[in-house]
Scaffold this motif. Sequence first.
Motif, PDB file in Angstrom:
ATOM      1  N   PHE A  52      18.619  59.390  78.652  1.00 30.44           N
ATOM      2  CA  PHE A  52      18.189  58.870  77.357  1.00 30.44           C
ATOM      3  C   PHE A  52      17.740  59.969  76.390  1.00 30.44           C
ATOM      4  O   PHE A  52      17.997  59.891  75.187  1.00 30.44           O
ATOM      5  CB  PHE A  52      17.069  57.835  77.534  1.00 30.44           C
ATOM      6  CG  PHE A  52      17.568  56.495  77.964  1.00 30.44           C
ATOM      7  CD1 PHE A  52      18.416  55.753  77.150  1.00 30.44           C
ATOM      8  CD2 PHE A  52      17.203  55.971  79.193  1.00 30.44           C
ATOM      9  CE1 PHE A  52      18.886  54.512  77.540  1.00 30.44           C
ATOM     10  CE2 PHE A  52      17.666  54.728  79.604  1.00 30.44           C
ATOM     11  CZ  PHE A  52      18.514  53.993  78.774  1.00 30.44           C
ATOM     12  N   SER A  53      17.081  61.016  76.891  1.00 25.39           N
ATOM     13  CA  SER A  53      16.668  62.102  75.996  1.00 25.39           C
ATOM     14  C   SER A  53      17.881  62.890  75.504  1.00 25.39           C
ATOM     15  O   SER A  53      17.925  63.327  74.346  1.00 25.39           O
ATOM     16  CB  SER A  53      15.655  63.028  76.684  1.00 25.39           C
ATOM     17  OG  SER A  53      16.187  63.572  77.878  1.00 25.39           O
ATOM     18  N   ASN A  54      18.893  63.054  76.372  1.00 26.52           N
ATOM     19  CA  ASN A  54      20.137  63.713  75.944  1.00 26.52           C
ATOM     20  C   ASN A  54      20.858  62.884  74.878  1.00 26.52           C
ATOM     21  O   ASN A  54      21.372  63.424  73.889  1.00 26.52           O
ATOM     22  CB  ASN A  54      21.072  63.932  77.131  1.00 26.52           C
ATOM     23  CG  ASN A  54      20.585  65.032  78.062  1.00 26.52           C
ATOM     24  OD1 ASN A  54      19.755  65.845  77.680  1.00 26.52           O
ATOM     25  ND2 ASN A  54      21.087  65.041  79.277  1.00 26.52           N
ATOM     26  N   ILE A  55      20.892  61.568  75.078  1.00 24.22           N
ATOM     27  CA  ILE A  55      21.491  60.678  74.081  1.00 24.22           C
ATOM     28  C   ILE A  55      20.756  60.805  72.757  1.00 24.22           C
ATOM     29  O   ILE A  55      21.367  60.876  71.681  1.00 24.22           O
ATOM     30  CB  ILE A  55      21.448  59.213  74.571  1.00 24.22           C
ATOM     31  CG1 ILE A  55      22.405  59.007  75.746  1.00 24.22           C
ATOM     32  CG2 ILE A  55      21.793  58.245  73.442  1.00 24.22           C
ATOM     33  CD1 ILE A  55      23.869  59.127  75.396  1.00 24.22           C
ATOM     34  N   GLY A  56      19.430  60.854  72.826  1.00 25.64           N
ATOM     35  CA  GLY A  56      18.621  60.978  71.606  1.00 25.64           C
ATOM     36  C   GLY A  56      18.934  62.249  70.838  1.00 25.64           C
ATOM     37  O   GLY A  56      19.095  62.229  69.613  1.00 25.64           O
ATOM     38  N   LEU A  57      19.046  63.368  71.546  1.00 27.12           N
ATOM     39  CA  LEU A  57      19.348  64.641  70.890  1.00 27.12           C
ATOM     40  C   LEU A  57      20.747  64.614  70.272  1.00 27.12           C
ATOM     41  O   LEU A  57      20.948  65.100  69.153  1.00 27.12           O
ATOM     42  CB  LEU A  57      19.231  65.788  71.896  1.00 27.12           C
ATOM     43  CG  LEU A  57      19.388  67.203  71.328  1.00 27.12           C
ATOM     44  CD1 LEU A  57      18.340  67.479  70.258  1.00 27.12           C
ATOM     45  CD2 LEU A  57      19.288  68.242  72.440  1.00 27.12           C
ATOM     46  N   GLY A  80      17.067  58.213  67.698  1.00 24.12           N
ATOM     47  CA  GLY A  80      17.262  59.409  68.510  1.00 24.12           C
ATOM     48  C   GLY A  80      15.955  60.143  68.741  1.00 24.12           C
ATOM     49  O   GLY A  80      15.657  60.588  69.864  1.00 24.12           O
ATOM     50  N   VAL A  81      15.146  60.248  67.690  1.00 19.45           N
ATOM     51  CA  VAL A  81      13.821  60.876  67.813  1.00 19.45           C
ATOM     52  C   VAL A  81      12.955  60.086  68.790  1.00 19.45           C
ATOM     53  O   VAL A  81      12.275  60.655  69.653  1.00 19.45           O
ATOM     54  CB  VAL A  81      13.122  60.958  66.438  1.00 19.45           C
ATOM     55  CG1 VAL A  81      11.714  61.530  66.588  1.00 19.45           C
ATOM     56  CG2 VAL A  81      13.927  61.803  65.470  1.00 19.45           C
ATOM     57  N   ALA A  82      12.975  58.754  68.648  1.00 21.17           N
ATOM     58  CA  ALA A  82      12.175  57.904  69.529  1.00 21.17           C
ATOM     59  C   ALA A  82      12.576  58.075  70.991  1.00 21.17           C
ATOM     60  O   ALA A  82      11.714  58.142  71.884  1.00 21.17           O
ATOM     61  CB  ALA A  82      12.320  56.446  69.104  1.00 21.17           C
ATOM     62  N   LEU A  83      13.873  58.163  71.266  1.00 29.03           N
ATOM     63  CA  LEU A  83      14.346  58.352  72.642  1.00 29.03           C
ATOM     64  C   LEU A  83      13.850  59.677  73.216  1.00 29.03           C
ATOM     65  O   LEU A  83      13.461  59.753  74.391  1.00 29.03           O
ATOM     66  CB  LEU A  83      15.871  58.299  72.684  1.00 29.03           C
ATOM     67  CG  LEU A  83      16.517  56.915  72.530  1.00 29.03           C
ATOM     68  CD1 LEU A  83      18.039  57.047  72.434  1.00 29.03           C
ATOM     69  CD2 LEU A  83      16.137  56.004  73.690  1.00 29.03           C
ATOM     70  N   ILE A  84      13.856  60.711  72.381  1.00 23.72           N
ATOM     71  CA  ILE A  84      13.400  62.026  72.860  1.00 23.72           C
ATOM     72  C   ILE A  84      11.906  61.990  73.181  1.00 23.72           C
ATOM     73  O   ILE A  84      11.467  62.456  74.240  1.00 23.72           O
ATOM     74  CB  ILE A  84      13.704  63.118  71.810  1.00 23.72           C
ATOM     75  CG1 ILE A  84      15.211  63.392  71.775  1.00 23.72           C
ATOM     76  CG2 ILE A  84      12.940  64.400  72.137  1.00 23.72           C
ATOM     77  CD1 ILE A  84      15.631  64.371  70.702  1.00 23.72           C
TER      78      ILE A  84
END
Length: 379
Positions: free
Chosen positions: A226-231, A258-262
């Motif tokens: 999920f953090s990779n998707i956000g970036l 995307g920011v929220a996922l990171i």
Amino acid sequence: EIDGLRALAVFSVVVNHAHLSASNFNILSGGYLGVDIFFVISGYLITKLIFSELIDRGTLDFGYFFERRIRRILPMLMATIIISLPLAWYTMLPDALAEYSQSVISAILFCSNFFFYLITTEYSADISLLKPMLHTWSLGIEEQFYILFPVTFYVVFKFFKKYLGLFLLLVGFTSLIFSEVISQTNSDLNFFHTFSRVWELLIGCGLAYVELNYQREAKRQLDNFFSNIGLCMIILSIVLFSKTSPHPGLITLLPTLGVALIIRYSNGDTIVRRLLSNKSLVGIGLISYSIYLLHFPAFAFLRLEMVNPNNTDKLLTILVIIILSILSYQFVEKPFRDRGFISKRSLLLIVSGTCILLLFVHSLIVVKKGFPSRVSEIL
């Protein structure tokens, strides 16, 4: 990773506003989305601060809250205005100087987003690049939010606590739909209107609410995914968005979510956390506020002086901005944030006195219509 995100945001904004180009192709055409990244981060940090205090103490110290906002925002803003005045005096014609002073007054009063809309400034137009204080529209929105949100949040928390999450969701959804509708009919109003941006701040608010209410166990594979998707969402937005994109609106969900996922998933030893926690990025993130405040006036005065600066001129200007921002962080931002170094009383005296002086000086420039006598007769 928050400071790493700030570094990514301010880098995008600076490159976008510099109009660096390669083979007539503007680099990072969607770099203006860095401001939207800042909005999500601000909403997250402010809500976490307020909500944590309400949970721990059952009340909110509004005086301390606003003192922290003053320490964070006003000293560097005042410094930027003071530095900019002599440059404006020597590079601007009377009408432009008078308008510049009006924009300074609106920035001090935190309403420059409405000021620039009322003088029909199209943010993406070339003429906007010559307005040194145009970028303060975002500070206006943030401060309007900081004034209204804590009181509203406190009232809902005290009297309608079980509906707090629903309240944030409904206001955010209404704001998002408002921005989407207005983006189709009045793109300039949509860009500058506070309510068109509230949903971005509330994404951060909702994230903090979920984080404090619903603890989750870190799972490395899930967090990495999920953090990779956000970036990727952020980078794609910065690269693919352009000045013709209907922004803000539904399309802006791509970088903001995307920011929220990171923030939510870059835990432990995730790839994104390691990237964003790089010392260089964190260092840039720490001085990102100074960079943001200084970069737009620097580019505006460069263009006023050189008309059509090349990439080398712009890169040298960016270097100067970074050096000035390091100095500003050390000698303006850090001292004013330190309550042990500058007391609350001293802070209020310095800030209020400086604001009054700047309002007087710039009001005089407006009244005198930019002092035409300072311009050579030959011009």
